[in-house]
Design a protein around this motif. Structure first.
Motif, PDB file in Angstrom:
ATOM      1  N   GLN A 188     -13.214 -14.872  -7.772  1.00 26.98           N
ATOM      2  CA  GLN A 188     -14.193 -13.963  -8.138  1.00 26.98           C
ATOM      3  C   GLN A 188     -13.638 -13.730  -9.286  1.00 26.98           C
ATOM      4  OE1 GLN A 188     -17.081 -15.732  -7.401  1.00 26.98           O
ATOM      5  NE2 GLN A 188     -15.591 -16.660  -5.860  1.00 26.98           N
ATOM      6  N   ALA A 228     -19.374 -11.486 -11.696  1.00 25.21           N
ATOM      7  CA  ALA A 228     -17.437 -11.777 -12.133  1.00 25.21           C
ATOM      8  C   ALA A 228     -17.474 -11.003 -13.831  1.00 25.21           C
ATOM      9  CB  ALA A 228     -17.467 -13.164 -11.622  1.00 25.21           C
ATOM     10  N   TRP A 252      -4.051 -20.860 -12.248  1.00 27.74           N
ATOM     11  CA  TRP A 252      -5.065 -20.026 -13.741  1.00 27.74           C
ATOM     12  C   TRP A 252      -5.557 -21.701 -14.066  1.00 27.74           C
ATOM     13  CZ3 TRP A 252      -1.539 -17.653 -10.661  1.00 27.74           C
ATOM     14  CH2 TRP A 252      -1.414 -16.625 -10.536  1.00 27.74           C
ATOM     15  N   ASN A 276     -14.693 -12.664 -15.491  1.00 27.47           N
ATOM     16  CA  ASN A 276     -14.480 -13.051 -16.190  1.00 27.47           C
ATOM     17  C   ASN A 276     -12.811 -12.587 -17.049  1.00 27.47           C
ATOM     18  OD1 ASN A 276     -15.726 -15.255 -15.456  1.00 27.47           O
ATOM     19  ND2 ASN A 276     -17.237 -14.611 -17.167  1.00 27.47           N
ATOM     20  N   ALA A 327      -9.648 -14.480 -17.157  1.00 28.57           N
ATOM     21  CA  ALA A 327      -9.887 -15.794 -17.857  1.00 28.57           C
ATOM     22  C   ALA A 327      -9.888 -15.616 -19.452  1.00 28.57           C
ATOM     23  CB  ALA A 327     -11.544 -16.504 -17.552  1.00 28.57           C
ATOM     24  N   ASP A 328     -10.705 -14.810 -19.740  1.00 30.71           N
ATOM     25  CA  ASP A 328     -11.023 -14.164 -20.873  1.00 30.71           C
ATOM     26  C   ASP A 328      -9.765 -13.586 -21.926  1.00 30.71           C
ATOM     27  OD1 ASP A 328     -13.178 -16.285 -20.357  1.00 30.71           O
ATOM     28  OD2 ASP A 328     -14.622 -13.634 -20.476  1.00 30.71           O
ATOM     29  N   THR A 388      -7.806 -18.785  -9.875  1.00 31.55           N
ATOM     30  CA  THR A 388      -9.259 -20.263  -9.734  1.00 31.55           C
ATOM     31  C   THR A 388      -8.784 -20.688  -8.527  1.00 31.55           C
ATOM     32  OG1 THR A 388      -8.387 -21.399 -11.177  1.00 31.55           O
ATOM     33  CG2 THR A 388      -9.378 -19.606 -12.089  1.00 31.55           C
TER      34      THR A 388
END
Length: 165
Positions: free
Chosen positions: A37, A145, A57, A147, A150-151, A41
């Motif tokens: 979370q 989340a 990821w 992110n 991820a970002d 991933t």
């Protein structure tokens, strides 16, 4: 310009208070249903002492094998994984705090390479674990989340910036 020299191999280290009980925070680090979370991933399983799992990821098309060297609930977790240049160790230390809160400290050790390379690895590791801790805090305390991992790097970022230094 003088050449960078280091007298001892530096480590990365960062920490943060998470406003949840230590058992909850520890489980978030070993249970992939929670860890996915805010950090990676996918995972091939829970972290258990002596066990190797694969973390993915998907947004970066990266997967690594992670071995749990020490799993001492709810205070310590030591992992070995492929660092930027070679195998490094990541140590998570958890300390209970007043009012059912937890101080989490994460350190990465064992960087190798040139002085310049080691310096960049320490910076990148510290930056990365700051994002992971912030994501952990947001998820456990607020169910959000963010992110952050991820970002961190938009598509094409590395190609456009690899020669900018």
């Amino acid at each position: 310009m003088s050449e960078l020299q280091i007298s001892q191999n530096p480590d990365s280290k960062t920490g943060m208070v998470i406003r949840k009980p230590i058992e909850v925070v520890f489980e978030a680090l070993i249970n992939p249903a929670i860890t996915t979370q805010f950090w990676f991933t996918a995972s091939s399983g829970w972290l258990e002492q002596g066990k190797t799992v694969t973390w993915e990821w998907a947004m970066y098309a990266v997967a690594v094998e992670v071995t749990s060297l020490v799993v001492e609930p709810p205070t310590k977790l030591v992992l070995e994984w492929p660092g930027y240049v070679g195998i490094t160790q990541v140590t998570w230390s958890l300390q209970p705090q007043p009012n059912q809160t937890t101080f989490v400290e994460v350190a990465e050790t064992g960087f190798s390479g040139t002085a310049e390379s080691i310096q960049q690895q320490v910076v990148d590791s510290t930056e990365g674990f700051c994002l992971v801790l912030a994501g952990l805090k947001a998820w456990l305390e607020h169910g959000i989340a963010l992110n952050l991992v991820a970002d961190r790097f938009p598509a094409g970022y590395h190609n456009a910036h690899e020669h900018s230094n």
